[in-house]
Write an enzyme that holds these catalytic residues in place. Structure first.
Site, PDB file in Angstrom:
ATOM      1  N   GLN A  88      10.242   6.336   5.072  1.00  0.00           N
ATOM      2  CA  GLN A  88      11.582   6.224   5.877  1.00  0.00           C
ATOM      3  C   GLN A  88      11.993   5.071   6.428  1.00  0.00           C
ATOM      4  O   GLN A  88      13.012   4.446   6.673  1.00  0.00           O
ATOM      5  CB  GLN A  88      12.038   7.422   6.334  1.00  0.00           C
ATOM      6  CG  GLN A  88      13.279   7.595   6.805  1.00  0.00           C
ATOM      7  CD  GLN A  88      13.656   8.976   7.367  1.00  0.00           C
ATOM      8  OE1 GLN A  88      12.733   9.771   7.694  1.00  0.00           O
ATOM      9  NE2 GLN A  88      14.810   9.225   8.010  1.00  0.00           N
ATOM     10  N   ASP A 130      -3.700  14.760   9.735  1.00  0.00           N
ATOM     11  CA  ASP A 130      -3.689  14.557   8.152  1.00  0.00           C
ATOM     12  C   ASP A 130      -5.141  14.018   7.912  1.00  0.00           C
ATOM     13  O   ASP A 130      -5.299  12.740   7.224  1.00  0.00           O
ATOM     14  CB  ASP A 130      -2.594  13.573   7.830  1.00  0.00           C
ATOM     15  CG  ASP A 130      -2.568  13.479   6.606  1.00  0.00           C
ATOM     16  OD1 ASP A 130      -3.025  14.317   5.574  1.00  0.00           O
ATOM     17  OD2 ASP A 130      -1.689  12.525   6.017  1.00  0.00           O
ATOM     18  N   GLU A 163       5.129   2.960   1.171  1.00  0.00           N
ATOM     19  CA  GLU A 163       6.348   3.049   2.075  1.00  0.00           C
ATOM     20  C   GLU A 163       6.818   4.207   2.560  1.00  0.00           C
ATOM     21  O   GLU A 163       6.341   5.151   1.920  1.00  0.00           O
ATOM     22  CB  GLU A 163       7.334   2.021   1.269  1.00  0.00           C
ATOM     23  CG  GLU A 163       7.798   3.097   0.123  1.00  0.00           C
ATOM     24  CD  GLU A 163       8.707   1.989  -0.777  1.00  0.00           C
ATOM     25  OE1 GLU A 163       9.643   1.717  -0.244  1.00  0.00           O
ATOM     26  OE2 GLU A 163       8.611   2.042  -2.057  1.00  0.00           O
ATOM     27  N   LEU A 171       0.694  -1.193   0.140  1.00  0.00           N
ATOM     28  CA  LEU A 171       0.000   0.011   0.049  1.00  0.00           C
ATOM     29  C   LEU A 171       0.894   1.215   0.213  1.00  0.00           C
ATOM     30  O   LEU A 171       0.548   2.207  -0.507  1.00  0.00           O
ATOM     31  CB  LEU A 171      -1.005   0.003   1.337  1.00  0.00           C
ATOM     32  CG  LEU A 171      -2.227  -0.915   1.306  1.00  0.00           C
ATOM     33  CD1 LEU A 171      -2.784  -0.833   2.486  1.00  0.00           C
ATOM     34  CD2 LEU A 171      -2.812  -0.998   0.108  1.00  0.00           C
ATOM     35  N   LYS A 217       1.541  -3.034   9.047  1.00  0.00           N
ATOM     36  CA  LYS A 217       2.761  -1.954   9.339  1.00  0.00           C
ATOM     37  C   LYS A 217       3.783  -2.783   9.669  1.00  0.00           C
ATOM     38  O   LYS A 217       3.970  -3.182  10.661  1.00  0.00           O
ATOM     39  CB  LYS A 217       2.222  -0.928  10.150  1.00  0.00           C
ATOM     40  CG  LYS A 217       1.196   0.056   9.776  1.00  0.00           C
ATOM     41  CD  LYS A 217       1.192   1.258  10.674  1.00  0.00           C
ATOM     42  CE  LYS A 217       0.203   2.478  10.359  1.00  0.00           C
ATOM     43  NZ  LYS A 217       0.184   3.460  11.091  1.00  0.00           N
ATOM     44  N   VAL A 232       3.818  -0.481   4.466  1.00  0.00           N
ATOM     45  CA  VAL A 232       2.501  -0.767   4.845  1.00  0.00           C
ATOM     46  C   VAL A 232       2.090  -1.923   3.639  1.00  0.00           C
ATOM     47  O   VAL A 232       1.941  -1.322   2.356  1.00  0.00           O
ATOM     48  CB  VAL A 232       1.678   0.436   4.854  1.00  0.00           C
ATOM     49  CG1 VAL A 232       0.237  -0.044   5.280  1.00  0.00           C
ATOM     50  CG2 VAL A 232       2.016   1.300   6.037  1.00  0.00           C
TER      51      VAL A 232
END
Length: 823
Positions: free
Chosen positions: A540, A679, A538, A536, A575, A544
């Protein structure tokens, strides 16, 4: 930044391809560049409400222009007229009522616009759906900005209020756009035609043409000059809720026995033409190509010149992308140009045609101006070099401070995390911890503001000209906002970086301490029962993955209802922390598990299990079968005629409202725990059966949504189009800033995610608009009301975007409001 801005402006003026997102400057009503003698009206109440007082955001005279008799929908005679002295490309209009310091309360609830290029022929503006009436003001003091879709090219503009006799009407107005340097006043061409493609009708007519339309189009302008280039796939459009083929005007060679389409372009005066740019579709798989040849004739007086020019572009049968074809006009002097475009395949489609002439103001740069420009550029380069040196020095100094601070903390602070058990006691509501013998004594490093992902708000503040002069301005900014923006101090916030590098939640340190005082009741899940489906996203520190899990029902809490048949695999999001992740990232991952294990709400993604026995560390969360809300809505259409014609799947307004109410409920739960999401957007909401919504945090990690985030100085990424002004300028994230983001998320839903918020603005312009919210001079731009959005819901959105955070509703109030206005 300044140098890049200059280069962009230079590119803009040299190519002269008008962009609706750039051409949005006020044309001078509010600032006085438009003179009193250029403003007239059909009538006035009195001398103190004359036309010259109809300037936006001004309170001179009696505070506005007021006609003597209000117009009626059937017979509108009253108007406020503005003469711009030359042709302008107008993309936006603003209106305001008569406030007069609280004495006045007259405004236009609706109005129409008429425009003219020569002062004799007047044209009624209509939107892309053919509607003339524009929604105006709801009170006498707020400024309401409305995009003109399509934009207009005009010298004269009339605002015509529409209202019954139940109330008086007054108006203050402003026009936004830029000068129309092409000088094109009309083009005459054959009517666009209709294509049938795979049983679907593609309408390639010029639907916004403002001239006469019978067997051909004459004396008007339309989609070929609206500043909007068509997409590579002509069956799709930039514009929401229109028919296939909307962006292009197209013709088939079967209707033209001579093998070409002839278009005549009329200009305001004789000009010295250098080039013509034609934006063509080249989807050759559908028998659509750029023109094979163009032959252009010129007329400077009354007759056409006998000798034309001819140009043949290179044919491209490899790249299907739409493109501009540039035709040299060799400095011909003309007031009209007649071009014959020859077919190279069955279909030919244009979306934009522009002209450049050597006598344009942008080409008149004398030697003295050149020397001044070179001097300015040299000075700017020196300033940029100095800024770079300062930035490098600060980074070195910050790294030194970070090392010292971390060394001190390693000596003073220790914390432990045990997945199996932890014991805490409470006295007088104050937590005190008593670790068990099973706890480890590993230390963790606290995340510091000086870390690589920290973004100083001053970096954004400096983008605004008003804040770039002295430190006093920034101090004033901090002072003025201090009372109106309650927030947690940076030192009191625990920020979790998460595996993807994006902050998961911002949690008050006290709340984190309370959460840490409870056992983490999350079971270990066997890795062998996870089957990888797709990645789904990525970042640092990790990735996921979308996986299928077997036997997940055996790992569920008793209070968690899992709507899955026994022994059936379920989709989960995993995750996964990289094995080479540093100590900070590992500690953040463990803290995130603690927090996620405590979030138990039907509208929040749940932590189901973990894999902690070996690396890589994993946390397993819910995933909904319909994916994220952004992609879900973009694949659907609102119920109506468009959906019926396109046979697209639909979502009703009542279902949209149901989903919005669930998001508000989930955020109400988070805010009750003093959690700040930071977010919130449709990309971070997942959709399950029966329009069930659960809030997640995967958006930042997905390449699909990289365009939704603005990278600061190559490091931090911020979802600025969803962020409140205080979050962008001051770096303050609170529940109130989440409320702001909820308003944007609601706007996304009601537009079916067909466009990005503030799509007409660049990232830098979005940041500049936040400065308008800070200055609070009523020049800030709000997201417009979506076509299917009821007034009470749009009013709720606007309340989420109040400048003062204390005036924004709480999530409890938002949830209650949505329940009350349930359709």
């Amino acid at each position: 930044f300044i140098l890049v801005h200059l280069l962009i402006l230079n590119l803009f003026f040299s190519t002269k391809i008008i962009s609706t997102s750039v051409c949005r400057s006020p044309l001078g009503m509010s600032r006085g560049q438009i003179l009193d003698e250029d403003i007239s009206a059909s009538s006035q109440w009195s001398d103190s409400t004359a036309a010259k007082y109809g300037r936006l955001d001004c309170e001179e005279g009696d505070g506005a222009w007021c006609p003597e008799i209000a117009g009626e929908p059937e017979n509108i005679n009253e108007f406020l007229q503005i003469d711009l002295r030359s042709l302008h490309f107008i993309t936006l209009v603003g209106t305001q009522g008569r406030h007069a310091g609280g004495i006045g309360n007259e405004f236009a609830q609706t109005y129409k616009i008429k425009y003219s290029r020569d002062g004799s022929r007047w044209i009624s503006w209509r939107n892309r759906q053919g509607k003339e009436v524009i929604e105006g003001n709801r009170n006498a003091y707020d400024i309401v900005l409305k995009d003109l879709e399509p934009p207009i090219i005009a010298r004269f503009v009339r605002f015509m209020p529409v209202i019954d006799h139940s109330m008086n009407v007054c108006m203050r107005v402003e026009l936004y756009g830029c000068e129309w340097l092409d000088g094109l006043v009309s083009y005459n061409s054959p009517l666009g035609q209709q294509m049938t493609l795979n049983g679907q009708y593609i309408y390639l007519n010029d639907s916004v043409y403002d001239g006469a339309m019978s067997y051909s189009m004459t004396e008007g302008l339309g989609q070929l000059t609206d500043g909007m280039c068509g997409l590579d796939d002509f069956t799709h459009s930039h514009v929401y809720n229109v028919w296939p083929g909307y962006d292009y005007v197209g013709w088939t060679n079967e209707s033209f026995p001579n093998g070409y389409v002839e278009i005549i372009f009329e200009f305001d005066r004789t000009r010295n033409f250098t080039t013509m740019k034609v934006h063509c579709n080249n989807m050759f798989s559908q028998r659509v190509k750029t023109f094979q040849k163009v032959v252009c004739y010129f007329r400077s007086e009354s007759d056409w010149e006998a000798t034309p020019i001819s140009f043949s572009p290179v044919m491209d049968d490899v790249n299907p992308s739409a493109r501009f074809v540039t035709v040299s006009l060799y400095n011909h002097m003309a007031s009209a140009i007649k071009c014959q475009y020859y077919f190279s395949d069955i279909w030919m489609m244009f979306s934009e045609i522009t002209f450049q002439s050597g006598d344009d103001p942008t080409h008149k740069v004398d030697d003295s101006n050149t020397r001044i420009l070179i001097g300015c550029l040299v000075a700017i380069i020196f300033i940029l070099v100095a800024i770079i040196v300062i930035i490098l020095w600060r980074q070195v100094w910050q790294k030194m401070l970070e090392k010292v601070s971390r060394r001190m903390l390693d000596d003073e602070l220790t914390a432990s995390l045990s997945i199996q058990s932890e014991t805490f006691t409470y006295n007088n509501n104050s937590p005190s911890s008593v670790p068990s013998e099973q706890e480890s004594s590993s230390t963790y490093e606290r995340i510091f503001p000086l870390g690589p992902d920290y973004q100083e708000p001053s970096c954004l503040v400096r983008k605004l000209p008003e804040f770039s002069q002295t430190s006093e301005d920034t101090g004033e900014l901090q002072k003025r906002v201090q009372e109106g923006v309650p927030h947690y101090a940076e030192a009191d916030i625990v920020n979790l970086q998460g595996v993807t590098g994006g902050n998961t939640y911002a949690v008050p340190a006290l709340t984190m301490d309370l959460l840490s005082g409870k056992d983490v009741a999350v079971e270990e899940f066997p890795r062998k029962l996870l089957t990888f489906k797709e990645k789904l996203g990525e970042g640092q520190f990790g990735e996921v993955h979308l996986c299928e899990a077997e036997g997940m029902q055996d790992f569920m809490d008793e209070d968690f209802s899992f709507d899955v048949i026994e022994n059936q695999t379920v989709l989960v999001a995993v995750k996964m922390l990289r094995t080479d992740a540093n100590k900070n990232a590992r500690n953040d991952f463990l803290k995130e598990i603690k927090i996620m294990s405590r979030l138990k709400d039907p509208n929040i993604i749940r932590l189901l299990a973990v894999c902690m026995s070996s690396d890589p560390l994993c946390m397993i969360t819910e995933y909904m079968e319909n994916g994220d809300l952004n992609q879900f809505l973009s694949r659907h259409e609102p119920e109506g005629m468009i959906a019926l014609l396109s046979n697209a799947p639909t979502v009703s307004y009542s279902n949209l409202h149901h989903m919005a109410t669930q998001i508000a409920s989930g955020m109400k739960y988070l805010s009750s725990l003093n959690f700040v999401h930071r977010d919130l957007a449709t990309r971070n909401c997942l959709v399950g059966k029966n329009y069930t919504i659960k809030i997640a945090d995967f958006g930042m990690s997905r390449n699909l949504y990289s365009g939704d985030y603005y990278r600061i100085q190559g490091r931090a990424v911020l979802p600025i189009r969803w962020m409140s002004w205080e979050s962008i300028l001051l770096g303050k994230f609170t529940t109130s800033s989440d409320v702001w983001a909820f308003g944007v998320t609601l706007w996304e839903m009601l537009t079916f995610c067909k466009e990005q918020p503030y799509s007409q603005l660049s990232d830098e312009q979005v940041i500049e608009n936040t400065g308008e919210f800070f200055r609070d001079q009523r020049r800030q731009i709000y997201l417009p009301q979506p076509p299917m959005c009821p007034d009470p819901v749009y009013k709720l959105m606007l309340s989420c975007w109040h400048r003062n955070t204390k005036e924004r509703p709480s999530f409890q109030e938002i949830h209650h409001t949505l329940l009350d206005c349930k359709p």
